[in-house]
Write an enzyme that holds these catalytic residues in place. Sequence first.
Site, PDB file in Angstrom:
ATOM      1  N   GLU A  78       0.985  -1.245  -0.071  1.00 51.47           N
ATOM      2  CA  GLU A  78       0.036  -0.076  -0.157  1.00 51.47           C
ATOM      3  C   GLU A  78       1.097   1.229   0.012  1.00 51.47           C
ATOM      4  O   GLU A  78       1.621   1.561   1.070  1.00 51.47           O
ATOM      5  CB  GLU A  78      -0.744  -0.036   1.091  1.00 51.47           C
ATOM      6  CG  GLU A  78      -1.805   1.214   1.436  1.00 51.47           C
ATOM      7  CD  GLU A  78      -2.970   1.285   2.673  1.00 51.47           C
ATOM      8  OE1 GLU A  78      -3.929   1.403   2.330  1.00 51.47           O
ATOM      9  OE2 GLU A  78      -2.059   0.990   3.677  1.00 51.47           O
ATOM     10  N   ASP A  89      -4.605   9.459  10.548  1.00 54.88           N
ATOM     11  CA  ASP A  89      -3.862   8.381  10.516  1.00 54.88           C
ATOM     12  C   ASP A  89      -2.774   8.234  11.605  1.00 54.88           C
ATOM     13  O   ASP A  89      -1.846   7.392  11.758  1.00 54.88           O
ATOM     14  CB  ASP A  89      -2.884   8.669   9.035  1.00 54.88           C
ATOM     15  CG  ASP A  89      -3.639   8.296   7.921  1.00 54.88           C
ATOM     16  OD1 ASP A  89      -4.757   7.571   8.006  1.00 54.88           O
ATOM     17  OD2 ASP A  89      -3.389   8.871   6.880  1.00 54.88           O
TER      18      ASP A  89
END
Length: 128
Positions: A78, A89
């Site tokens: 990813e 995040d």
Amino acid sequence: MEKISKGSLPGRVCLAKREDFGKEGDMELQNRLDELIHELKSQKRIGLMAHLVAGYPSIQESRELALAFARQGADILEIQIPFSDPTADGPVITEACQKALQQGTKPAFALDLCAEVAQQTGKPVVLM
């Protein structure tokens, strides 16, 4: 600046050059990831997905890391396009995004990195 087609938006599986997205056969890109997931399930094996922020710790090092992750056992990679406010995040990804942006990382680099890793390793790459 080169236009990016709808098929290359974040979340797509990158297995071709940017200019190839949106052409016939685009469904094969998603099928590659589906096939891997099916294979992992049939082998009763847990897959490993590695994540990195494009351009961190540097543009060249992120390229080397992405290729190393794929070659050393990651089933899926990813690659995150750095952006200015990734606070959801967490602090580590936030700092990585900030440093990548400060070094001039652009979305085009993340797209190119995605295609490069997929072409060189044959592994599915998810662009985030």
